[in-house]
Design a protein around this motif. Structure first.
Motif, PDB file in Angstrom:
ATOM      1  N   ALA A 104     -47.136  74.187  60.202  1.00 40.55           N
ATOM      2  CA  ALA A 104     -46.690  73.667  61.500  1.00 40.55           C
ATOM      3  C   ALA A 104     -46.844  72.154  61.549  1.00 40.55           C
ATOM      4  O   ALA A 104     -45.965  71.438  62.062  1.00 40.55           O
ATOM      5  CB  ALA A 104     -47.483  74.327  62.619  1.00 40.55           C
ATOM      6  N   ALA A 105     -47.949  71.658  61.003  1.00 43.82           N
ATOM      7  CA  ALA A 105     -48.164  70.210  60.974  1.00 43.82           C
ATOM      8  C   ALA A 105     -47.138  69.524  60.078  1.00 43.82           C
ATOM      9  O   ALA A 105     -46.599  68.462  60.422  1.00 43.82           O
ATOM     10  CB  ALA A 105     -49.579  69.908  60.485  1.00 43.82           C
ATOM     11  N   VAL A 106     -46.862  70.144  58.933  1.00 45.22           N
ATOM     12  CA  VAL A 106     -45.860  69.586  58.011  1.00 45.22           C
ATOM     13  C   VAL A 106     -44.491  69.516  58.676  1.00 45.22           C
ATOM     14  O   VAL A 106     -43.755  68.531  58.538  1.00 45.22           O
ATOM     15  CB  VAL A 106     -45.804  70.445  56.726  1.00 45.22           C
ATOM     16  N   THR A 107     -44.155  70.557  59.445  1.00 38.96           N
ATOM     17  CA  THR A 107     -42.865  70.575  60.146  1.00 38.96           C
ATOM     18  C   THR A 107     -42.802  69.477  61.189  1.00 38.96           C
ATOM     19  O   THR A 107     -41.800  68.751  61.300  1.00 38.96           O
ATOM     20  CB  THR A 107     -42.645  71.946  60.810  1.00 38.96           C
ATOM     21  N   VAL A 163     -56.226  68.646  61.321  1.00 42.91           N
ATOM     22  CA  VAL A 163     -56.352  67.181  61.298  1.00 42.91           C
ATOM     23  C   VAL A 163     -54.981  66.521  61.243  1.00 42.91           C
ATOM     24  O   VAL A 163     -54.697  65.565  61.985  1.00 42.91           O
ATOM     25  CB  VAL A 163     -57.220  66.733  60.104  1.00 42.91           C
ATOM     26  N   ALA A 164     -54.106  67.040  60.369  1.00 47.28           N
ATOM     27  CA  ALA A 164     -52.762  66.458  60.247  1.00 47.28           C
ATOM     28  C   ALA A 164     -51.985  66.610  61.559  1.00 47.28           C
ATOM     29  O   ALA A 164     -51.284  65.682  61.992  1.00 47.28           O
ATOM     30  CB  ALA A 164     -52.006  67.132  59.113  1.00 47.28           C
ATOM     31  N   ILE A 195     -42.290  66.193  56.989  1.00 46.29           N
ATOM     32  CA  ILE A 195     -42.568  65.841  55.598  1.00 46.29           C
ATOM     33  C   ILE A 195     -41.458  66.337  54.672  1.00 46.29           C
ATOM     34  O   ILE A 195     -41.065  65.636  53.730  1.00 46.29           O
ATOM     35  CB  ILE A 195     -43.936  66.419  55.179  1.00 46.29           C
ATOM     36  N   SER A 196     -40.916  67.537  54.936  1.00 51.19           N
ATOM     37  CA  SER A 196     -39.824  68.054  54.099  1.00 51.19           C
ATOM     38  C   SER A 196     -38.608  67.145  54.160  1.00 51.19           C
ATOM     39  O   SER A 196     -37.967  66.862  53.138  1.00 51.19           O
ATOM     40  CB  SER A 196     -39.437  69.470  54.557  1.00 51.19           C
ATOM     41  N   GLN A 197     -38.290  66.679  55.369  1.00 54.71           N
ATOM     42  CA  GLN A 197     -37.139  65.787  55.508  1.00 54.71           C
ATOM     43  C   GLN A 197     -37.376  64.470  54.777  1.00 54.71           C
ATOM     44  O   GLN A 197     -36.452  63.916  54.157  1.00 54.71           O
ATOM     45  CB  GLN A 197     -36.853  65.517  56.993  1.00 54.71           C
ATOM     46  N   ILE A 201     -42.322  73.427  52.000  1.00 58.88           N
ATOM     47  CA  ILE A 201     -41.854  72.056  51.763  1.00 58.88           C
ATOM     48  C   ILE A 201     -40.690  72.039  50.785  1.00 58.88           C
ATOM     49  O   ILE A 201     -39.689  71.344  50.991  1.00 58.88           O
ATOM     50  CB  ILE A 201     -43.012  71.186  51.233  1.00 58.88           C
ATOM     51  N   LEU A 202     -40.811  72.830  49.710  1.00 61.18           N
ATOM     52  CA  LEU A 202     -39.808  72.791  48.640  1.00 61.18           C
ATOM     53  C   LEU A 202     -38.522  73.530  48.998  1.00 61.18           C
ATOM     54  O   LEU A 202     -37.431  73.092  48.607  1.00 61.18           O
ATOM     55  CB  LEU A 202     -40.388  73.396  47.355  1.00 61.18           C
TER      56      LEU A 202
END
Length: 426
Positions: A291-294, A29-30, A298-300, A343-344
């Protein structure tokens, strides 16, 4: 965005859906929200990439090694040996349980497996000798969590897979903290047992009995030396070390102790298949979410937020420890590793924090997660084995949660306890 992802994930998990599938759905979904249909086209390759790793082959091998040894009665052999040396001391049987769990941790790599075998072997003698029921449950549960700190550790292996840190360095970093936790549990045990005096003492074993038991236990105790020593010396990779560990476990169980037969091997293979499948589904689903977070950066965004807040590194570390503690009460350990760590880790590195040290305090926080309700896996394993209400297990384990939190604070204040050994051996 990150809050929305967590809210969606928790809502899905509340329906009872398997964790790995729930993580994957949130990732799909993300990804669709961020990239549209292109994310769906990349889904098959993303799923495959998540589990297409030579290093991950070590997971089923380490699990199989643990299963073979557990079904071969190795924990009972170790407990008998340690009891011969320490059982006659005040609180000696309880102390023996902690020491046995520490040794068992070095040949399992899993807190759940370690706690399960300890519950079967150690709890009945403790109760028979008059130790408090809740204390016995809490002691065995807490000591069982050493399985993911003392090498070889499956969560440490996964940490290295995600962050590309040296597996050998991560394994070595867990030794001194593992010994610290063991010492803290022993100290607490001695204090508690010195108050009551109700436990029946064990007759002191003769030197001949001690050496006989020790000689019998030596083949099993050689396993961590072979595995960890082989990895750090460069003799073999972590995956090869796991294969060597399985081979040695078979030699010990089949040829030396002769407690493992075809039936035990088949049962070990079946259990390994189930455990590995569950882990790989979580890894695959987590890779979709990662992969969606990248793609959504989101990390940046989180790094920019941390920099804008101008938090010192120690304050950020403390905040992440509180976050991990909360997540540990509602999510399974491997899920947390694959959701949070990608993420961290970039933020940790950008703040100049030693990732090896962070791996240790991260892992200790996951130890605490294993014995904190409502999702602590060790609690449910012990409930199933001992056939006791989970509330009784929780009541017994709460003081030991405090002991582990105290160890976490010590390791946060003194990073050298985690980094000294890896740095020394580089």
């Amino acid at each position: 965005m990150i809050a929305g992802l967590f809210a969606g994930l928790l809502a899905l998990l509340a329906t009872g859906i398997p964790v790995g599938i729930g993580i994957g759905i949130v990732g799909i979904v993300a990804g669709y929200v961020g990239m549209g249909e292109a994310s769906l086209a990349a889904l098959p390759s993303t799923l495959f990439a998540g589990i297409n790793s030579f290093l991950l082959i070590a997971i089923p091998l380490f699990i199989l090694m643990s299963e073979i040894l557990s079904r071969g009665g190795v924990t009972e052999i170790l407990f008998n040996t340690v009891t011969r040396w320490l059982g006659h001391l005040p609180g000696g049987l309880a102390v023996s349980a902690v020491v046995t769990s520490a040794i068992g941790a070095s040949i399992t790599g899993s807190s759940v497996a370690n706690a399960a075998s300890m519950a079967i072997v150690c709890v009945p003698p403790l109760l028979a000798r008059g130790y408090d029921r809740r204390f016995s449950y809490g002691l065995v549960a807490a000591a069982g969590t050493l399985g993911i700190m003392i090498p070889p550790s499956i969560p440490m292996l996964l940490y290295g897979e995600i962050t590309e840190e040296s597996i050998g360095a991560l394994f070595m970093a867990g030794i001194i903290p593992g010994l610290l936790i063991t010492a803290a549990l022993i100290a607490y045990t001695v204090v508690v047992c010195s108050r009551g005096g109700v436990a029946e003492a064990i007759p002191k074993a003769s030197w001949a009995e001690r050496w006989e038991a020790t000689t019998r236990a030596i083949p099993a105790m050689m396993l961590p030396i072979i595995v960890v020593g082989g990895i750090y010396s460069g003799t073999f990779t972590p995956t090869e070390a796991a294969a060597v560990g399985v081979t040695w476990a078979l030699i010990v169980g089949v040829l030396i102790y002769r407690t493992v037969g075809v039936r035990q091997i088949v049962a070990a293979l079946r259990s390994t298949l189930i455990s590995t499948s569950l882990i790989l589904v979580i890894i695959a689903g987590s890779n979709v979410l990662g992969a969606a977070v990248t793609r959504l950066q989101i990390s940046q965004d989180m790094l920019a937020m941390v920099q804008a807040l101008d938090l010192p590194s120690w304050a950020f570390i403390a905040c992440t420890m509180v976050l991990l503690f909360i997540l540990g009460m509602i999510l399974e350990v491997i899920s947390i590793i694959f959701i949070i760590l990608p993420i961290l880790h970039p933020i940790i590195v950008s703040l100049g924090v030693d990732p090896i040290w962070y791996a240790v305090i991260f892992t200790l926080n996951m130890e605490i997660a294993l014995i904190t309700p409502p999702v602590g896996m060790v609690l449910y394993v012990m409930t199933g084995i001992l056939k006791r209400p989970i509330t009784e297990i929780i009541q017994g384990v709460l003081p030991f949660v405090g002991v582990l939190i105290g160890c976490l604070i010590i390791l946060m204040i003194f990073p050298g306890l985690s980094t000294w050994l890896p740095n020394l051996l580089r």
